[in-house]
Design a protein around this motif. Structure first.
Motif, PDB file in Angstrom:
ATOM      1  N   GLU A  78       0.814  -1.219   0.000  1.00 62.09           N
ATOM      2  CA  GLU A  78       0.000   0.000   0.000  1.00 62.09           C
ATOM      3  C   GLU A  78       0.846   1.267   0.000  1.00 62.09           C
ATOM      4  O   GLU A  78       0.432   2.287  -0.538  1.00 62.09           O
ATOM      5  N   HIS A  79       2.011   1.205   0.621  1.00 66.68           N
ATOM      6  CA  HIS A  79       2.894   2.372   0.746  1.00 66.68           C
ATOM      7  C   HIS A  79       4.315   1.954   0.343  1.00 66.68           C
ATOM      8  O   HIS A  79       5.169   1.737   1.208  1.00 66.68           O
ATOM      9  N   PRO A  80       4.587   1.831  -0.952  1.00 68.50           N
ATOM     10  CA  PRO A  80       5.904   1.340  -1.375  1.00 68.50           C
ATOM     11  C   PRO A  80       7.067   2.214  -0.898  1.00 68.50           C
ATOM     12  O   PRO A  80       8.183   1.719  -0.748  1.00 68.50           O
ATOM     13  N   THR A  81       6.815   3.476  -0.596  1.00 66.79           N
ATOM     14  CA  THR A  81       7.903   4.338  -0.135  1.00 66.79           C
ATOM     15  C   THR A  81       8.336   4.007   1.296  1.00 66.79           C
ATOM     16  O   THR A  81       9.323   4.570   1.786  1.00 66.79           O
ATOM     17  N   LEU A  82       7.649   3.077   1.958  1.00 71.04           N
ATOM     18  CA  LEU A  82       8.072   2.603   3.273  1.00 71.04           C
ATOM     19  C   LEU A  82       9.283   1.674   3.176  1.00 71.04           C
ATOM     20  O   LEU A  82       9.927   1.388   4.179  1.00 71.04           O
ATOM     21  N   MET A  83       9.576   1.202   1.977  1.00 69.92           N
ATOM     22  CA  MET A  83      10.683   0.271   1.799  1.00 69.92           C
ATOM     23  C   MET A  83      12.019   1.000   1.902  1.00 69.92           C
ATOM     24  O   MET A  83      12.180   2.082   1.353  1.00 69.92           O
ATOM     25  N   LYS A  84      12.960   0.392   2.619  1.00 70.05           N
ATOM     26  CA  LYS A  84      14.319   0.929   2.611  1.00 70.05           C
ATOM     27  C   LYS A  84      14.850   0.796   1.203  1.00 70.05           C
ATOM     28  O   LYS A  84      14.528  -0.148   0.488  1.00 70.05           O
ATOM     29  N   ARG A  85      15.689   1.755   0.807  1.00 69.23           N
ATOM     30  CA  ARG A  85      16.133   1.776  -0.579  1.00 69.23           C
ATOM     31  C   ARG A  85      17.644   1.882  -0.663  1.00 69.23           C
ATOM     32  O   ARG A  85      18.261   2.408   0.239  1.00 69.23           O
ATOM     33  N   PRO A  86      18.161   1.459  -1.789  1.00 65.83           N
ATOM     34  CA  PRO A  86      17.510   0.686  -2.841  1.00 65.83           C
ATOM     35  C   PRO A  86      17.430  -0.795  -2.471  1.00 65.83           C
ATOM     36  O   PRO A  86      18.206  -1.287  -1.658  1.00 65.83           O
ATOM     37  N   LEU A  87      16.497  -1.475  -3.095  1.00 66.87           N
ATOM     38  CA  LEU A  87      16.409  -2.926  -3.026  1.00 66.87           C
ATOM     39  C   LEU A  87      16.947  -3.423  -4.363  1.00 66.87           C
ATOM     40  O   LEU A  87      16.434  -3.044  -5.417  1.00 66.87           O
ATOM     41  N   ILE A  88      17.986  -4.222  -4.316  1.00 61.80           N
ATOM     42  CA  ILE A  88      18.625  -4.712  -5.533  1.00 61.80           C
ATOM     43  C   ILE A  88      18.546  -6.233  -5.531  1.00 61.80           C
ATOM     44  O   ILE A  88      18.825  -6.875  -4.515  1.00 61.80           O
ATOM     45  N   THR A 142      18.238 -14.088  -7.569  1.00 63.18           N
ATOM     46  CA  THR A 142      18.271 -15.084  -6.497  1.00 63.18           C
ATOM     47  C   THR A 142      18.594 -14.469  -5.140  1.00 63.18           C
ATOM     48  O   THR A 142      18.130 -14.952  -4.123  1.00 63.18           O
ATOM     49  N   ARG A 143      19.392 -13.413  -5.144  1.00 66.98           N
ATOM     50  CA  ARG A 143      19.792 -12.763  -3.894  1.00 66.98           C
ATOM     51  C   ARG A 143      19.214 -11.353  -3.840  1.00 66.98           C
ATOM     52  O   ARG A 143      18.953 -10.747  -4.873  1.00 66.98           O
ATOM     53  N   PHE A 144      19.046 -10.865  -2.610  1.00 62.16           N
ATOM     54  CA  PHE A 144      18.546  -9.509  -2.398  1.00 62.16           C
ATOM     55  C   PHE A 144      19.562  -8.712  -1.587  1.00 62.16           C
ATOM     56  O   PHE A 144      20.173  -9.230  -0.662  1.00 62.16           O
ATOM     57  N   PHE A 145      19.730  -7.452  -1.961  1.00 56.15           N
ATOM     58  CA  PHE A 145      20.616  -6.534  -1.271  1.00 56.15           C
ATOM     59  C   PHE A 145      19.810  -5.298  -0.927  1.00 56.15           C
ATOM     60  O   PHE A 145      19.032  -4.812  -1.740  1.00 56.15           O
ATOM     61  N   LEU A 146      20.024  -4.772   0.268  1.00 57.28           N
ATOM     62  CA  LEU A 146      19.258  -3.622   0.719  1.00 57.28           C
ATOM     63  C   LEU A 146      20.205  -2.493   1.097  1.00 57.28           C
ATOM     64  O   LEU A 146      21.150  -2.689   1.851  1.00 57.28           O
ATOM     65  N   GLY A 147      19.963  -1.325   0.534  1.00 57.84           N
ATOM     66  CA  GLY A 147      20.796  -0.169   0.800  1.00 57.84           C
ATOM     67  C   GLY A 147      21.986  -0.116  -0.142  1.00 57.84           C
ATOM     68  O   GLY A 147      22.109  -0.912  -1.073  1.00 57.84           O
ATOM     69  N   TRP A 148      22.864   0.835   0.092  1.00 58.93           N
ATOM     70  CA  TRP A 148      24.043   1.002  -0.745  1.00 58.93           C
ATOM     71  C   TRP A 148      25.264   1.241   0.127  1.00 58.93           C
ATOM     72  O   TRP A 148      26.095   2.105  -0.121  1.00 58.93           O
TER      73      TRP A 148
END
Length: 104
Positions: free
Chosen positions: A74-84, A88-94
């Motif tokens: 409902e509120h996609p801007t609540l996600m920490k960014r970026p999600l990469i 197969t793998r996920f990385f959060l932030g930079w």
């Protein structure tokens, strides 16, 4: 590789500039595909929700208690960014750890 973020986010822009062959998806206009959201939440857990964001502070106490996947849908801007994701793998932030993993 796909980067989910905001086109106005400085951190997302830095990541985009540094990465080769990355597809950008703006979460404000495109949202986050439900399957990606579920997989990312399974991999990253509550870390995916940015509880320091302006959007979070604007939510009522009852809204904050909702299921995190529902909140992020409902509120996609609540996600920490970026999600990469590389599929197969996920990385959060930079941060330096993410940069080291992705710049190999």
């Amino acid at each position: 590789m796909t980067l989910y973020g905001l086109k106005t986010c400085d951190t997302c822009r830095k990541a985009l500039k540094s990465l080769d062959k990355v597809e950008f998806r703006d979460i404000r206009s495109d949202g986050i595909p439900p399957d990606v959201l579920k997989s990312a939440y399974a991999a990253l857990g509550d870390e995916l929700v940015n509880r320091r964001s302006t959007t979070w502070r604007g939510l009522s106490h009852d809204a904050r208690a909702a299921d995190p996947l529902t909140l992020l849908a409902e509120h996609p801007t609540l996600m920490k960014r970026p999600l990469i994701t590389d599929g197969t793998r996920f990385f959060l932030g930079w941060g330096k750890d993410v940069q080291a993993d992705l710049m190999r």
